[in-house]
Design a protein around this motif. Structure first.
Motif, PDB file in Angstrom:
ATOM      1  N   VAL A   1      -9.186   1.745   4.892  1.00 37.69           N
ATOM      2  CA  VAL A   1      -9.461   3.067   4.725  1.00 37.69           C
ATOM      3  C   VAL A   1      -7.971   3.898   5.086  1.00 37.69           C
ATOM      4  O   VAL A   1      -7.072   3.407   6.186  1.00 37.69           O
ATOM      5  N   LEU A   2      -8.021   5.321   4.448  1.00 37.28           N
ATOM      6  CA  LEU A   2      -7.016   5.934   5.110  1.00 37.28           C
ATOM      7  C   LEU A   2      -7.545   7.433   5.775  1.00 37.28           C
ATOM      8  O   LEU A   2      -8.663   7.948   4.916  1.00 37.28           O
TER       9      LEU A   2
ATOM     10  N   LEU B   1       0.677  -1.213  -0.211  1.00 40.95           N
ATOM     11  CA  LEU B   1       0.029  -0.110   0.239  1.00 40.95           C
ATOM     12  C   LEU B   1       0.817   1.343  -0.143  1.00 40.95           C
ATOM     13  O   LEU B   1       0.258   2.163  -0.287  1.00 40.95           O
ATOM     14  N   LEU B   2       2.326   1.169   0.211  1.00 41.04           N
ATOM     15  CA  LEU B   2       3.096   2.268   0.208  1.00 41.04           C
ATOM     16  C   LEU B   2       2.717   3.333  -0.874  1.00 41.04           C
ATOM     17  O   LEU B   2       2.562   4.330  -0.380  1.00 41.04           O
ATOM     18  N   PRO B   3       2.944   3.152  -2.394  1.00 41.22           N
ATOM     19  CA  PRO B   3       2.576   3.861  -3.214  1.00 41.22           C
ATOM     20  C   PRO B   3       1.230   4.825  -2.922  1.00 41.22           C
ATOM     21  O   PRO B   3       1.370   6.110  -3.043  1.00 41.22           O
ATOM     22  N   GLU B   4       0.378   4.320  -2.642  1.00 41.76           N
ATOM     23  CA  GLU B   4      -0.966   4.875  -2.176  1.00 41.76           C
ATOM     24  C   GLU B   4      -0.668   5.891  -0.967  1.00 41.76           C
ATOM     25  O   GLU B   4      -1.075   7.118  -1.058  1.00 41.76           O
ATOM     26  N   ILE B   5       0.050   5.353   0.064  1.00 33.84           N
ATOM     27  CA  ILE B   5      -0.015   6.306   1.384  1.00 33.84           C
ATOM     28  C   ILE B   5       1.105   7.347   1.065  1.00 33.84           C
ATOM     29  O   ILE B   5       0.626   8.393   1.456  1.00 33.84           O
ATOM     30  N   LYS B   6       1.994   7.133   0.281  1.00 31.60           N
ATOM     31  CA  LYS B   6       2.782   8.141   0.039  1.00 31.60           C
ATOM     32  C   LYS B   6       2.322   9.464  -0.628  1.00 31.60           C
ATOM     33  O   LYS B   6       2.911  10.595  -0.506  1.00 31.60           O
ATOM     34  N   LYS B   7       1.109   9.155  -1.380  1.00 32.69           N
ATOM     35  CA  LYS B   7       0.573  10.277  -2.101  1.00 32.69           C
ATOM     36  C   LYS B   7       0.006  11.583  -0.958  1.00 32.69           C
ATOM     37  O   LYS B   7      -0.330  12.403  -1.333  1.00 32.69           O
ATOM     38  N   TYR B   8      -0.128  10.915   0.116  1.00 28.73           N
ATOM     39  CA  TYR B   8      -0.854  11.754   1.152  1.00 28.73           C
ATOM     40  C   TYR B   8       0.206  12.235   2.237  1.00 28.73           C
ATOM     41  O   TYR B   8      -0.151  12.949   3.326  1.00 28.73           O
ATOM     42  N   ILE B   9       1.444  11.996   2.123  1.00 33.68           N
ATOM     43  CA  ILE B   9       2.678  12.503   3.117  1.00 33.68           C
ATOM     44  C   ILE B   9       2.704  13.753   2.821  1.00 33.68           C
ATOM     45  O   ILE B   9       3.157  14.160   1.563  1.00 33.68           O
ATOM     46  N   PRO B  10       2.757  14.660   3.859  1.00 37.15           N
ATOM     47  CA  PRO B  10       2.972  16.126   3.668  1.00 37.15           C
ATOM     48  C   PRO B  10       4.389  16.099   3.326  1.00 37.15           C
ATOM     49  O   PRO B  10       5.364  15.612   3.514  1.00 37.15           O
ATOM     50  N   GLU B  11       4.649  17.399   2.456  1.00 41.90           N
ATOM     51  CA  GLU B  11       5.944  17.687   1.729  1.00 41.90           C
ATOM     52  C   GLU B  11       6.845  18.098   2.841  1.00 41.90           C
ATOM     53  O   GLU B  11       7.947  17.735   2.704  1.00 41.90           O
ATOM     54  N   THR B  12       6.383  18.889   3.827  1.00 42.89           N
ATOM     55  CA  THR B  12       7.295  19.369   4.794  1.00 42.89           C
ATOM     56  C   THR B  12       6.748  18.862   6.345  1.00 42.89           C
ATOM     57  O   THR B  12       5.580  18.683   6.405  1.00 42.89           O
ATOM     58  N   ILE B  13       8.001  17.980   7.015  1.00 42.74           N
ATOM     59  CA  ILE B  13       7.424  17.483   8.425  1.00 42.74           C
ATOM     60  C   ILE B  13       8.697  17.757   9.263  1.00 42.74           C
ATOM     61  O   ILE B  13       9.700  17.830   8.924  1.00 42.74           O
ATOM     62  N   ASN B  14       8.253  18.535  10.114  1.00 40.22           N
ATOM     63  CA  ASN B  14       9.303  18.571  11.527  1.00 40.22           C
ATOM     64  C   ASN B  14       9.750  17.254  12.121  1.00 40.22           C
ATOM     65  O   ASN B  14      11.030  16.776  11.657  1.00 40.22           O
ATOM     66  N   THR B  15       8.969  16.554  12.792  1.00 44.24           N
ATOM     67  CA  THR B  15       9.249  15.334  13.224  1.00 44.24           C
ATOM     68  C   THR B  15       8.191  14.340  12.920  1.00 44.24           C
ATOM     69  O   THR B  15       7.132  14.634  12.950  1.00 44.24           O
ATOM     70  N   TYR B  16       8.741  13.245  12.501  1.00 40.82           N
ATOM     71  CA  TYR B  16       7.912  12.051  11.935  1.00 40.82           C
ATOM     72  C   TYR B  16       7.553  11.021  13.259  1.00 40.82           C
ATOM     73  O   TYR B  16       8.602  10.693  13.780  1.00 40.82           O
ATOM     74  N   TYR B  17       6.230  10.829  13.461  1.00 35.87           N
ATOM     75  CA  TYR B  17       5.891   9.751  14.659  1.00 35.87           C
ATOM     76  C   TYR B  17       5.215   8.626  13.877  1.00 35.87           C
ATOM     77  O   TYR B  17       4.624   8.899  13.226  1.00 35.87           O
ATOM     78  N   GLU B  18       5.750   7.513  14.372  1.00 39.59           N
ATOM     79  CA  GLU B  18       5.165   6.254  14.085  1.00 39.59           C
ATOM     80  C   GLU B  18       4.769   5.170  15.092  1.00 39.59           C
ATOM     81  O   GLU B  18       5.794   4.569  15.541  1.00 39.59           O
ATOM     82  N   PRO B  19       3.921   5.430  15.812  1.00 40.37           N
ATOM     83  CA  PRO B  19       3.546   4.691  17.198  1.00 40.37           C
ATOM     84  C   PRO B  19       3.370   3.180  16.942  1.00 40.37           C
ATOM     85  O   PRO B  19       3.493   2.337  18.113  1.00 40.37           O
ATOM     86  N   PHE B  20       3.004   2.442  15.769  1.00 41.67           N
ATOM     87  CA  PHE B  20       2.688   1.136  15.402  1.00 41.67           C
ATOM     88  C   PHE B  20       3.735   0.721  14.392  1.00 41.67           C
ATOM     89  O   PHE B  20       2.958   0.690  13.307  1.00 41.67           O
ATOM     90  N   VAL B  21       5.114   0.829  14.601  1.00 39.13           N
ATOM     91  CA  VAL B  21       5.973   0.784  13.395  1.00 39.13           C
ATOM     92  C   VAL B  21       6.010  -0.479  12.620  1.00 39.13           C
ATOM     93  O   VAL B  21       6.244  -0.581  11.490  1.00 39.13           O
ATOM     94  N   GLY B  22       5.587  -1.522  13.169  1.00 38.36           N
ATOM     95  CA  GLY B  22       5.699  -2.722  12.587  1.00 38.36           C
ATOM     96  C   GLY B  22       7.008  -3.127  11.847  1.00 38.36           C
ATOM     97  O   GLY B  22       7.856  -2.920  12.409  1.00 38.36           O
ATOM     98  N   ALA B  23       6.787  -3.531  10.579  1.00 34.20           N
ATOM     99  CA  ALA B  23       8.002  -3.849   9.670  1.00 34.20           C
ATOM    100  C   ALA B  23       8.793  -2.718   9.300  1.00 34.20           C
ATOM    101  O   ALA B  23       9.588  -2.421   8.550  1.00 34.20           O
TER     102      ALA B  23
END
Length: 283
Positions: free
Chosen positions: A275-276, A22-44
């Motif tokens: 869903v996203l 699903l990564l290509p679809e998710i990356k469409k929605y990643i903001p262009e500018t990020i201060n700090t990235y958080y991922e609380p359920f990082v998995g793989a």
């Protein structure tokens, strides 16, 4: 920036609910500018590595998984060397699998525990991480002819990414992970999914499971992050329950189709709707 092309870091484990497809679809929605990235359920880590942020806080409740990340960051040479000892043999597999049922297991080093998890993941049936009620790994031998237990280029790429960027690795509750998140930060949530049927729930990833009470707590955390000025993106199954609890708070919901390759029942693998959920205008 959305991606850091300097790194070829990618997931080194096969993981239930992994986002590689699903990564290509998710990356469409990643903001262009990020201060700090958080991922609380990082998995793989498919989304983490796909974005490769310079500043990140990652977390997972699975202590075995987080130990693997920590060892790759701090002791890559010892890990690669230890991985080379493993054998693709059923008798050896069950000996290593059953270590967590013995008094020897607590005496293993972090490197040895990380090596064990990677080995089991590469050689067990369908690459599934699952534990029983006692927290013991219980997936059978996979009978693969030539599993890639020592994927040195990928492990070294992840190590390089961790070493050359500011990556904080945590092992705790998802809410605590983002307690310092503020305006300009971005949070990607990939929690255990709401089951699409009474028999589809996968709760053996940890001993605690993730029930609807937790889904509500996560939804309320998203409301709080929105008030703080944080952007968040959340993945989940496209159940009526999930759509309803986020729509009632005014969040945007996108329906996407994802491939699911890890399931003990072959007929349940394949394309399913997900869903996203996001709180900002997509690019």
């Amino acid at each position: 920036m959305k991606t850091n092309e300097k790194y070829i870091a990618q997931p080194f484990l096969k993981w239930a609910g992994g986002k590689r497809q699903l990564l290509p679809e998710i990356k469409k929605y990643i903001p262009e500018t990020i201060n700090t990235y958080y991922e609380p359920f990082v998995g793989a880590g498919a989304v983490l590595f796909g974005v490769s942020p310079a500043h990140a806080v990652i977390n997972d409740v699975n202590s075995e998984l987080i130990n693997v990340y920590q060892v790759i960051k701090d002791d890559i040479e010892a890990l690669i060397e230890d991985l080379k000892k493993h054998q693709n043999d059923p008798e050896y597999f069950y000996e290593i699998r059953n270590l967590d049922r013995t008094e020897v297991y607590p005496t293993l080093s972090g490197v040895e525990k990380a090596s064990r998890i990677i080995y089991l993941n590469k050689t067990c049936f369908n690459g599934l991480y699952r534990v029983n009620q006692k927290g013991q790994f219980n997936v059978p031998f996979g009978k693969y002819k030539n599993p890639q237990v020592v994927n040195e280029p990928v492990l070294r790429a992840v190590h390089q990414y961790f070493q050359e960027n500011e990556i904080t690795i945590l092992n705790g509750d998802f809410e605590k992970t983002v307690e310092r998140a503020s305006e300009g930060d971005f949070v990607y949530f990939d929690p255990p999914y709401d089951p699409v049927s009474d028999t589809s729930s996968f709760t053996s990833y940890t001993l605690t499971g993730f029930q609807r009470e937790e889904q509500y707590r996560l939804r309320d955390l998203c409301v709080e992050l929105d008030k703080r000025g944080c952007k968040f993106l959340l993945s989940n199954s496209a159940t009526d329950f999930i759509k309803e609890i986020y729509q009632e708070k005014g969040f945007t919901i996108k329906i996407v189709s994802a491939s699911r390759n890890i399931n003990s029942v072959g007929s349940k693998r394949g394309k399913i709707d997900e869903v996203l959920v996001l709180n900002y205008e997509s690019n």
